[in-house]
Design a protein around this motif. Structure first.
Motif, PDB file in Angstrom:
ATOM      1  N   ASP A  79       3.411  -4.578 -14.777  1.00 48.63           N
ATOM      2  CA  ASP A  79       2.830  -3.973 -13.796  1.00 48.63           C
ATOM      3  C   ASP A  79       3.811  -4.270 -12.281  1.00 48.63           C
ATOM      4  O   ASP A  79       4.383  -5.049 -12.139  1.00 48.63           O
ATOM      5  CB  ASP A  79       1.516  -4.919 -13.111  1.00 48.63           C
ATOM      6  N   ARG A  89       0.740  -1.290   0.010  1.00 48.76           N
ATOM      7  CA  ARG A  89      -0.034   0.142   0.067  1.00 48.76           C
ATOM      8  C   ARG A  89       1.003   1.374  -0.238  1.00 48.76           C
ATOM      9  O   ARG A  89       0.588   2.292  -0.711  1.00 48.76           O
ATOM     10  CB  ARG A  89      -0.920   0.023   1.315  1.00 48.76           C
ATOM     11  N   TYR A 149       3.869   5.621  -5.766  1.00 46.77           N
ATOM     12  CA  TYR A 149       4.331   5.533  -6.902  1.00 46.77           C
ATOM     13  C   TYR A 149       3.859   6.514  -8.012  1.00 46.77           C
ATOM     14  O   TYR A 149       2.534   6.803  -7.950  1.00 46.77           O
ATOM     15  CB  TYR A 149       3.703   4.027  -7.293  1.00 46.77           C
ATOM     16  N   PHE A 162       3.657  -3.927  -9.511  1.00 44.64           N
ATOM     17  CA  PHE A 162       3.454  -4.626  -8.186  1.00 44.64           C
ATOM     18  C   PHE A 162       2.861  -6.054  -8.114  1.00 44.64           C
ATOM     19  O   PHE A 162       2.529  -6.633  -7.305  1.00 44.64           O
ATOM     20  CB  PHE A 162       2.137  -3.672  -7.615  1.00 44.64           C
ATOM     21  N   GLU A 194       1.970  -8.694  -5.225  1.00 49.32           N
ATOM     22  CA  GLU A 194       0.475  -8.847  -5.040  1.00 49.32           C
ATOM     23  C   GLU A 194       0.565 -10.505  -4.999  1.00 49.32           C
ATOM     24  O   GLU A 194      -0.424 -11.096  -4.424  1.00 49.32           O
ATOM     25  CB  GLU A 194      -0.309  -8.386  -6.007  1.00 49.32           C
ATOM     26  N   LYS A 224       2.362   1.644  -3.341  1.00 45.99           N
ATOM     27  CA  LYS A 224       1.264   2.490  -4.498  1.00 45.99           C
ATOM     28  C   LYS A 224       1.117   3.777  -4.165  1.00 45.99           C
ATOM     29  O   LYS A 224       0.925   4.424  -5.230  1.00 45.99           O
ATOM     30  CB  LYS A 224       0.123   1.365  -4.369  1.00 45.99           C
TER      31      LYS A 224
END
Length: 135
Positions: A58, A40, A46, A60, A64, A43
């Motif tokens: 992606d 989190r 980012y 992440f 994830e 993100k």
């Protein structure tokens, strides 16, 4: 309702195995929560450059995927408690209930982390606050 009823001896003999699983679950849950906070944060911070934004990859995805796998492991361990008939009430401190019979009544044999064995019980509707010492 269909559930296993444990004798006091069965529940106490199962405690070491169940507690070991609970410790694994506790560590895995802590790691999951730490990694989720990290994701989190990543993100939130980012902001891709225009070149990065055009790349389909992606950034992440890997984290994830790791979180998804950890969540699956957590769900499996919790499911194992359900399959053997032990009710996991709390992780910290550990609190477990084993359906059983005391003085002819269906109750929950109650164990709290730190206790040497199961020495208390409570009714299905009473919860931990209604704990009584086993006769």
């Amino acid at each position: 309702m269909n559930y296993k009823l444990f004798t006091l001896e069965e529940a106490n003999s199962l405690l070491p195995q169940v507690y070991a699983e609970l410790l694994i679950l506790r560590d895995l849950t802590r790691t999951f929560e730490e990694q989720l906070r990290h994701l989190r944060s990543m993100k939130a911070d980012y902001s891709p450059s225009p070149e990065q934004a055009s790349i389909d990859e992606d950034p992440f995805f890997e984290l994830e995927a790791q979180l998804d796998f950890m969540r699956l492991e957590i769900d499996t361990i919790i499911g194992n408690f359900d399959r053997i008939g032990v009710q996991l009430k709390m992780l910290e401190p550990a609190l477990l209930d084993f359906p059983g019979i005391v003085e002819g009544k269906e109750v929950l044999l109650c164990w709290k982390e730190g206790e040497d064995g199961i020495t208390h019980y409570h009714g299905w509707e009473e919860g931990f606050a209604g704990r009584k010492r086993l006769p």
